[in-house]
Each structure stands twice: as structure tokens, then as C-alpha cells.
Design a protein around this motif. Sequence first.
Motif, PDB file in Angstrom:
ATOM      1  N   GLY A 481       0.793  -1.218   0.000  1.00  0.00           N
ATOM      2  CA  GLY A 481       0.000   0.000   0.000  1.00  0.00           C
ATOM      3  C   GLY A 481       0.827   1.269   0.000  1.00  0.00           C
ATOM      4  N   SER A 482       2.149   1.144  -0.042  1.00  0.00           N
ATOM      5  CA  SER A 482       3.003   2.335  -0.020  1.00  0.00           C
ATOM      6  C   SER A 482       3.012   3.071  -1.354  1.00  0.00           C
ATOM      7  N   GLY A 483       2.603   2.402  -2.441  1.00  0.00           N
ATOM      8  CA  GLY A 483       2.567   3.037  -3.752  1.00  0.00           C
ATOM      9  C   GLY A 483       3.644   2.529  -4.706  1.00  0.00           C
ATOM     10  N   LYS A 484       4.263   1.391  -4.380  1.00  0.00           N
ATOM     11  CA  LYS A 484       5.357   0.852  -5.224  1.00  0.00           C
ATOM     12  C   LYS A 484       4.875   0.556  -6.639  1.00  0.00           C
ATOM     13  N   SER A 485       3.817  -0.238  -6.759  1.00  0.00           N
ATOM     14  CA  SER A 485       3.337  -0.643  -8.086  1.00  0.00           C
ATOM     15  C   SER A 485       2.868   0.546  -8.903  1.00  0.00           C
ATOM     16  N   THR A 577       6.528   5.194   2.843  1.00  0.00           N
ATOM     17  CA  THR A 577       5.216   5.703   3.258  1.00  0.00           C
ATOM     18  C   THR A 577       4.887   5.136   4.637  1.00  0.00           C
ATOM     19  N   PRO A 578       4.452   5.960   5.596  1.00  0.00           N
ATOM     20  CA  PRO A 578       4.176   5.479   6.959  1.00  0.00           C
ATOM     21  C   PRO A 578       3.142   4.361   6.977  1.00  0.00           C
ATOM     22  N   LEU A 579       3.292   3.466   7.970  1.00  0.00           N
ATOM     23  CA  LEU A 579       2.406   2.303   8.082  1.00  0.00           C
ATOM     24  C   LEU A 579       0.941   2.720   8.209  1.00  0.00           C
ATOM     25  N   ASP A 580       0.637   3.778   8.989  1.00  0.00           N
ATOM     26  CA  ASP A 580      -0.752   4.151   9.175  1.00  0.00           C
ATOM     27  C   ASP A 580      -1.392   4.635   7.872  1.00  0.00           C
ATOM     28  N   ILE A 581      -0.575   5.312   7.029  1.00  0.00           N
ATOM     29  CA  ILE A 581      -1.093   5.746   5.726  1.00  0.00           C
ATOM     30  C   ILE A 581      -1.353   4.533   4.842  1.00  0.00           C
ATOM     31  N   CYS A 582      -0.413   3.593   4.822  1.00  0.00           N
ATOM     32  CA  CYS A 582      -0.582   2.365   4.014  1.00  0.00           C
ATOM     33  C   CYS A 582      -1.832   1.611   4.461  1.00  0.00           C
ATOM     34  N   GLU A 583      -2.027   1.557   5.785  1.00  0.00           N
ATOM     35  CA  GLU A 583      -3.169   0.804   6.302  1.00  0.00           C
ATOM     36  C   GLU A 583      -4.480   1.516   5.985  1.00  0.00           C
ATOM     37  N   GLN A 584      -4.443   2.862   5.940  1.00  0.00           N
ATOM     38  CA  GLN A 584      -5.657   3.617   5.561  1.00  0.00           C
ATOM     39  C   GLN A 584      -6.028   3.347   4.109  1.00  0.00           C
ATOM     40  N   ARG A 585      -4.970   3.267   3.270  1.00  0.00           N
ATOM     41  CA  ARG A 585      -5.230   3.013   1.838  1.00  0.00           C
ATOM     42  C   ARG A 585      -5.745   1.586   1.661  1.00  0.00           C
ATOM     43  N   ASP A 586      -5.008   0.619   2.109  1.00  0.00           N
ATOM     44  CA  ASP A 586      -5.331  -0.823   2.082  1.00  0.00           C
ATOM     45  C   ASP A 586      -6.193  -1.206   0.879  1.00  0.00           C
ATOM     46  N   PRO A 587      -5.686  -0.980  -0.353  1.00  0.00           N
ATOM     47  CA  PRO A 587      -6.524  -1.196  -1.553  1.00  0.00           C
ATOM     48  C   PRO A 587      -6.999  -2.637  -1.703  1.00  0.00           C
ATOM     49  N   LYS A 588      -6.292  -3.590  -1.115  1.00  0.00           N
ATOM     50  CA  LYS A 588      -6.679  -4.997  -1.291  1.00  0.00           C
ATOM     51  C   LYS A 588      -7.315  -5.588  -0.030  1.00  0.00           C
ATOM     52  N   GLY A 589      -7.448  -4.757   1.006  1.00  0.00           N
ATOM     53  CA  GLY A 589      -8.054  -5.247   2.246  1.00  0.00           C
ATOM     54  C   GLY A 589      -7.161  -6.201   3.008  1.00  0.00           C
ATOM     55  N   LEU A 590      -5.864  -6.154   2.745  1.00  0.00           N
ATOM     56  CA  LEU A 590      -4.958  -7.121   3.349  1.00  0.00           C
ATOM     57  C   LEU A 590      -4.639  -6.792   4.806  1.00  0.00           C
ATOM     58  N   TYR A 591      -4.526  -5.501   5.125  1.00  0.00           N
ATOM     59  CA  TYR A 591      -4.200  -5.136   6.499  1.00  0.00           C
ATOM     60  C   TYR A 591      -5.307  -5.569   7.465  1.00  0.00           C
ATOM     61  N   GLN A 592      -6.535  -5.394   7.027  1.00  0.00           N
ATOM     62  CA  GLN A 592      -7.651  -5.778   7.886  1.00  0.00           C
ATOM     63  C   GLN A 592      -7.628  -7.274   8.150  1.00  0.00           C
ATOM     64  N   LYS A 593      -7.356  -8.074   7.106  1.00  0.00           N
ATOM     65  CA  LYS A 593      -7.299  -9.522   7.282  1.00  0.00           C
ATOM     66  C   LYS A 593      -6.144  -9.911   8.195  1.00  0.00           C
ATOM     67  N   ALA A 594      -5.000  -9.183   8.048  1.00  0.00           N
ATOM     68  CA  ALA A 594      -3.853  -9.483   8.900  1.00  0.00           C
ATOM     69  C   ALA A 594      -4.164  -9.161  10.354  1.00  0.00           C
ATOM     70  N   ARG A 595      -4.894  -8.029  10.610  1.00  0.00           N
ATOM     71  CA  ARG A 595      -5.270  -7.665  11.970  1.00  0.00           C
ATOM     72  C   ARG A 595      -6.223  -8.700  12.572  1.00  0.00           C
ATOM     73  N   GLU A 596      -7.031  -9.312  11.727  1.00  0.00           N
ATOM     74  CA  GLU A 596      -7.994 -10.318  12.192  1.00  0.00           C
ATOM     75  C   GLU A 596      -7.358 -11.688  12.322  1.00  0.00           C
TER      76      GLU A 596
END
Length: 637
Positions: A481-485, A577-596
Motif C-alpha cells: 500500500g506504499s505506492g510501489k506498483s 510511506t508510513p504504516l498508518d497511511i498504508c493501512e488507511q489506503r489498504d486497496p486490497k483489504g490485506l491489512y484488515q485480514k492481517a489484523r484479524e
Amino acid sequence: MAHQSAMIAEDIESYLREHENKDLLRFITCGSVDDGKSTLIGRLLHDSKMIYEDQLAAIARDSKKVGTTGEEVDLALLVDGLQSEREQGITIDVAYRFFSTDKRKFIIADTPGHEQYTRNMATGASTANLAIILIDARYGVQTQTRRHSFIADLLGIQHLIVAVNKMDLVEYSQARFDEIVEEYQAVAEKLHARDIRFVPMSALKGDNVVNKSETMGWYTQPALLEMLESVEISHDHNLRDLRFPVQYVNRPNLDFRGYSGTLAAGIVHRGQAVRALPSGKTTKVERIVTFDGDLETAYPGQAITLTLEDEIDISRGDWIVAEEAKVPLANGFEADIVWMHETPLEPGKLYDLKLATRAVAGKVTAIDYQVDVNTLEHRHAENLDLNAIARCHIELTAPVPIDDYRTSPGTGSFIVIDRLSNVTVGAGMIHQPLDSELPYEFREHDSKANVVWNRTSVTQAMREQLNGHQGKCVWFTGLSGSGKSTLANALEVELNRRGYHTMLLDGDNIRHGLCKDLGMSEEDRAENIRRVGEVARLFAEAGIIVITAFISPFRSDRDAARALFQNGDFIEVHVDTPLDICEQRDPKGLYQKAREGKIQDFTGISSPYEVPKAAEVTVNTAELSQQEVIGLLLKQL
């Protein structure tokens, strides 16, 4: 046999121990026809009391039938063993004789003088330390004298004794002897031999052979035998360059693996760092094994078995050399060949060559020149007939380590074998490797396969010239989610618009094909990045700017990828890019799944991200626009 040593009768065991430890000198006698070579050897054996009584009686009888010395015993018959030799009074084959004195053991090779037996003389000279060149005092230096001196020199003999024989027929004239010495000095100027001595003698009468002559008081140097006993040959061995051709891999049981052979040159010590050729693998000598027990050090000529500290691939024909040795590997070399068969050598025809313990196929690609053995002049030749000597170019079907014959005769010589009849048809002395690059090279690698690195005719520089720019790797790394791609895709679009050849490797796309067998464990993620690094290098070698977009969280993996490229060809871009910004973007919903807890080993949540220590470019997409980041990257490129 009345030997000089009384110890034979008194204490045979002590004599044998003393005899075993004596130094051995191998020498040849050569010269023009009827110069007295065989008579000289007979005189040496007779006067050193190395002839059995029944042998002497038989020679006395034969002297009356076929002797050439009148009423005296013809000592030449001791070594002229063939019926045709005795009938013609000449030497045809190489005759070997052993004798010893209190100081040294000797093996004599009586070689033929005729031009048509040049191959026989070369055979005798190939193992000799010293050559006695006989000159008839009546005729002086002859054509065959020059030829035999040249062949002895070609085969690397360092010690020559020029024996001016039949001085009794010139009334033991000092003036005649001095004249011949001066005449031979002109020949010596063209030779490499570092030790040349002269002695006047009469083999028939025994003057200056074993005992000093009473009739040549003007000669103050030692007699021939004393020269043979005192000549220093220990320095002839190359003790500097370790050369151990492996003859046999000794594997008697599962607990022992040794490499057997004869040490050709140099000194090997237990614990010494060594290198195997042609593989280039390095290790250390663990043991030096012999039948009589282990050694700390081995010297040239010793038959030994080496065991090594590491299990490396070594086969028969490989060499073990010092770790720092600079031994060229080549599939071609320049050599002097002595042709030994009635069927001429044909350039372009495939022969088997045996170099030390290695067998390899090869062919003569060119004959530089043939040496006229009588005048020593160089002349053109299309092929080589029997007894011809020529400088040739040899091309092999596989690369081998190459040694100069004069530096290491044991590893710088070879024989040529006919592939159909298996007959030895020639012998050669290597001069130097040819300046031809091998189609492949041996590189250090950890591949499980036995592979080499194949060179390509079209190089990276040629591809880059065609493309109009250098091949490089732009490696985007950062959290999901940092914007690499997004940045990688935008950079490729801009480079393509400007006419650059590019290729984008995206993390998700790669896992659809090349890396679809890999999971997300630490080991699999490391292997994923290793594969991507190898593919990126291939694109860069094609002259393409390859852009990668991978989290690549581990610093060691990114450093390994960087190591594949030349300095300046790998540009690491840390998308910080800061982790909180990446997690806010979370275009694939991966952070939420990782938190769960639905995704294990997720970078930034349950797996660490190791920040680059010295990235070429660091950007934060929360602070910089895409256009600004692309501008920074274009400046870096």
C-alpha cells in the motif's frame, strides 16, 4: 661380478639400504654414426666393474666374429643387442643399461645416431637428466651433432657433456680438442642448456672415461665418470609450482576418499591451501598418504595419495595446484611435435591426446613450421612425416590447464594417439596456450548441477549500443500500500514515452507464474526475491531497464539482488510511506485480514520490514506527488 663395494659380500642388507638411498641419474649417449657411443657405455660398465664374468666371456667370443676393434674385446657389443646392430656395427633401437658407483646410481640410454631413428632418440631423451654428445676427434662437429644437440635441448635436458672421443686417433692433441670446443660453442649459443662441459677421451683405450688419462696431462678437469657422479640435478626439479595430476580416485570404503598420483612438480605440505583444476574449487590438504605411512611434506617424483578437508568434485585427469597458482585454462596451445609413425600427421584430423593423466581429443589446426633437423632451419610443411619435428597449433575439444614444458615437463608434455589403432603416433612439448577465449568459463557457484558459465557472442555492451541506453534495475521496496506498483507503472510509462526499452516485474504478477509454487513463509519469500533478482539481471544484460515492485522486506535479500549487478546498475528506491497511511489506503483489504489473524506473516503487522540502510532514492508518497517522484527517479537514471 667384481663390484667396487666390498659391502656386498660383508653385509648385503646394509649395502641394499645404502644403494636404495643413492641418487639416480638418467643420461643418454648420442652423436654421429660410429662415434663410439656403445663402446663408451661398454667401457663405463667394464671399468666400473659392472659386467658379469660370463657376459665378458660371451662378448670376447662375439668380438672375434662381429667385433670392430681387432684383437681387443669390442665392448660396444654389450649394448648393441640386435642382430642387425651387430652386423652393421651401429645402434638402431634404444638400449638401456643400469650401473652404480659408491656415489650414485645410473640408467644409460644408448640412442641411435641415424636420422631415420630420430624418434628413438627422442624416446631415450624424454626421461634423461643429462646427455653425452659424442664427437669423433677426427671429424669434429657434424650434422648429426647439431641434430642431437637440438633434440636434447628441445626435450629440456639441462646438462650436456660434450665428449670428444677417439683422441687416440689424433695423437691426444690438445690443439685439436680446443678447436672442436670452439666449433661446438657456436652450436651451444642456440641452446637453452645451462650446464655444458667438455671432456677429451678414448672410449676404446679408457682414457678419461672412468680414470684420468695418463697421456693427456694437459687436461686438468675430472674424467667423465666423476662428472656424472658430481653433476647437480636436484635443482632441475621445479620445486616452486605445485602440480599434482590425479591418476586415480582412491575410494576403498565409505570412510576414505583420496586422490592418487605422482607429484609432477612443486612441494605439497599437509594443511596447504590448494585448488582443483579445471573446476577452480579450493580446499586444504588433510593428509599425505603413502604405503609407508603419512607424510608432512612430499616432493617431485613421489607417489602419494592426498586427502582433502572438503568434499569437492575431482576426477582422474584433474590437477591439484597451489591455491594462488595462475594456471591458464585453454582449449588450444602451441607445441613442438615429434612425429613417430609412418603414416603422416594430417592437420584437421582428430587424434586422442594424453596430457599428464588426462585424455582428451584434439587436432592440429596449423603447422607453423617444420624444423630441418640437420640445418635447424625452419621450412613450410603441409603435413609431418616420420621423424619430423614441427611447431604446431593444437585445438582440443575441452579446456585443460596448460603448462610450459620447460617449466614443468611432467605436465607440459603429451602424446598423440591414433583413435582407430590406439597406437602412439607422436609426442609433444607444450610451448604456450593459444590466445583463444574459451566458449565458457568456470565460475564459483552453488548450483546442485555440474555446470559452467557459457559465454555469448553478443555481449551486454552490444545490446546496450543497439538499444541506445544502458541496462539497469530500478528496485522499488516498501510496505504493502506504499505506492510501489503505482510508481513503477508510472515510471515505465514515462520511460517508454521517451524511447527507452523497459520491463516491469510486479510482485503479484510474478506469483502467478514464475513463483506460483512459493508461499509466504520467510524461506519462500527469500526464494521469491532470489528468483526475481536473477530474472532482473537477465533483462539488464539484454540492455533493458527493468523495474521491480516488491515488498522485499529483508535487507539481506535485497543486498543479494544488488550483488548480481555492476556498480551503478542497481537503483534501490525505498517507498517510505508510513504504516498508518498504508493501512488507511489498504486497496486490497490485506491489512484488515492481517489484523484479524486471517493472514499470517504479513509485513508490518506480524512480520518485520527491514528499512534500507543506503537506498539510492527514498520517497514518501504521502508528501510527494507522483509527478514529483517520477522527476526524482528520472534524474537518478
